[in-house]
Structures are given as structure tokens and as C-alpha cells.
Design an enzyme around this catalytic site. Structure first.
Site, PDB file in Angstrom:
ATOM      1  N   HIS A 123      64.076  51.877  57.406  1.00  0.00           N
ATOM      2  CA  HIS A 123      65.444  52.262  57.077  1.00  0.00           C
ATOM      3  C   HIS A 123      65.483  53.201  55.870  1.00  0.00           C
ATOM      4  CE1 HIS A 123      67.324  49.674  59.983  1.00  0.00           C
ATOM      5  NE2 HIS A 123      66.673  48.614  59.531  1.00  0.00           N
ATOM      6  N   CYS A 180      66.250  57.447  58.297  1.00  0.00           N
ATOM      7  CA  CYS A 180      67.503  58.181  58.176  1.00  0.00           C
ATOM      8  C   CYS A 180      67.593  58.856  56.810  1.00  0.00           C
ATOM      9  CB  CYS A 180      68.688  57.228  58.346  1.00  0.00           C
ATOM     10  SG  CYS A 180      68.809  56.465  59.981  1.00  0.00           S
TER      11      CYS A 180
END
Length: 231
Positions: free
Chosen positions: A25, A81
Site C-alpha cells: 500500500h 499507489c
């Protein structure tokens, strides 16, 4: 993870080649010291980030980029991301769909040095700072893995690993083609891609394709189609 970053560069000597791979993440947060072109710091979110905090790009740069001495090379492969400039390197290769590129200057206006102590750093990342990175089960056929990781491995295996430019071009082309290819390596077309993106937090382009665009950043500009890629 912070300890591992310190370990990576500790005691490195000329001739060493280092590799930092992160697939997980990522996020971003408002920057208040004025050293970001887009006004945001990019971050990595390890498993313990809710208690230990996110790892901000400034910290990553200070830990594994700035101390790097002459003769040492570091490659980072960041599949997350908002990861375009997560190493806070001074230059970003802005590439068009036709493969033409310019190096964007991301050096802070404050004059703070974000480069190395003479070493070389190259970072391939899953997407631009304002984009999200998708997952795919194509790599293992069972477990979802990052689309960028899959495309990086695929580029090398299919003979596109000669230069940094050939790798980046192959990765970007594969991701652009992935979502809309019915029955292709990345899934079953627009509907499958849309559902996958909604579940994984990725982004979808027109026609169901992935809208993420892998990026390349470096401590110095160079000819991406002439410089050989070598770990």
C-alpha cells in the site's frame, strides 16, 4: 521496515549494487515545507503503519538515497499507489505514449539536496503520484499481485530489458493493453477489470483499461534508450 532500509545501505562500498523492492500500500499526504512540486508527500504504508506511521518520501530519500557513495548503484522497484516520486529523486522521466520523453526537474525550490553522495539511483514505480496501482492474479494464477510487478517481470522475460527506456515503454504498453484485452493475461475484459479495480482500489481508464502509468525517476537525467539496464 525502517530498520531494513537502514540495513540496505549500511556499509555499502564502491561496486555494490543494491535493490529495494516494495509491493504494497501507498498513499500521500499534504506537504507543508514547500519541497514538493505537487504539494504532496508520497508515502509507503507497511503492515504496522497504523501504529508506527507511514514512511514518508523525505525519510526514504534521507535513508537510502542521500548517503549513497560514489560507485554504488541502487535500483528501487515500487509497486504501490501514489508511488511516482516516492524516493523523492530530483528528476522524473515524463514519457508520452509514443515513447518520447523529457526529464522533469523535481528539485525543491528550497535548495534542499535530494540526490546522492555520488552514487546512482534509479526507481521504477507503479504509477504517477496522483494515480493508484492495480492488482492482478495473472502472475501466480491464484493470488493477486501488482500489475506493475507483473509487467516489469514480463518486460525482462520478453527481451525488453536492454535499456531503462525499453523497460519503461514495455511496461506502460502492457498496462495500457491489459484491461481491454478479453481473455488476455490480465483478465476478462472491461467488466472484469472494472470489478477488479473497485475491489482493489485501482483506477480504470476509458474502455476498462488500467489508467496507471509506470514511472521512472533518477538522481540525474540520462538517455533512457542508450543507457543499458543492469542490476
Amino acid at each position: 521496515m525502517r530498520m531494513a532500509l537502514y540495513w540496505l545501505v549500511q556499509g555499502c562500498q564502491p561496486g555494490d549494487s543494491l535493490l529495494f523492492h516494495y509491493s504494497g500500500h501507498g498513499s500521500r499526504q499534504r506537504n507543508y515545507n514547500g519541497d514538493e512540486v505537487d504539494g504532496y508527500d508520497e508515502t509507503l504504508c507497511p503492515l504496522d503503519f497504523e501504529t508506527q506511521g507511514m514512511i514518508v518520501d523525505d525519510e526514504i530519500n534521507a535513508t537510502i538515497v542521500r548517503p549513497l557513495p560514489q560507485g554504488v548503484k541502487l535500483h528501487a522497484i515500487i509497486d504501490a499507489c501514489h508511488s511516482g516520486t516516492v524516493l523523492d529523486l530530483p528528476f522524473l522521466c515524463r514519457m508520452s505514449r509514443s515513447g518520447q520523453y523529457v526529464w522533469e526537474d523535481h528539485r525543491p525550490r528550497s535548495g534542499v539536496w535530494k540526490g546522492t553522495n555520488g552514487g546512482e539511483v534509479f526507481s521504477f514505480s507503479g504509477c504517477d503520484d496522483d494515480q493508484t496501482s492495480a492488482d492482478t492474479s495473472a502472475l501466480s494464477k491464484i493470488t493477486s499481485t501488482g500489475a506493475m510487478t507483473f509487467c516489469f517481470i514480463q518486460a525482462i522475460e520478453r527481451g525488453h530489458g536492454a535499456t531503462y527506456g525499453s523497460i519503461l515503454t514495455a511496461m506502460r504498453n502492457a498496462i495500457r493493453q491489459a484491461g481491454g484485452s478479453s481473455g488476455g493475461d490480465f483478465g476478462g475484459g472491461a467488466v472484469t477489470s472494472l470489478i477488479s479495480m473497485l475491489l482493489t482500489g485501482g483506477s480504470v481508464g476509458m474502455g476498462g483499461g488500467f489508467s496507471q502509468e509506470p514511472q521512472l525517476t533518477a538522481c540525474q537525467p540520462f538517455d533512457v534508450y542508450a543507457k543499458p539496464f543492469s542490476l
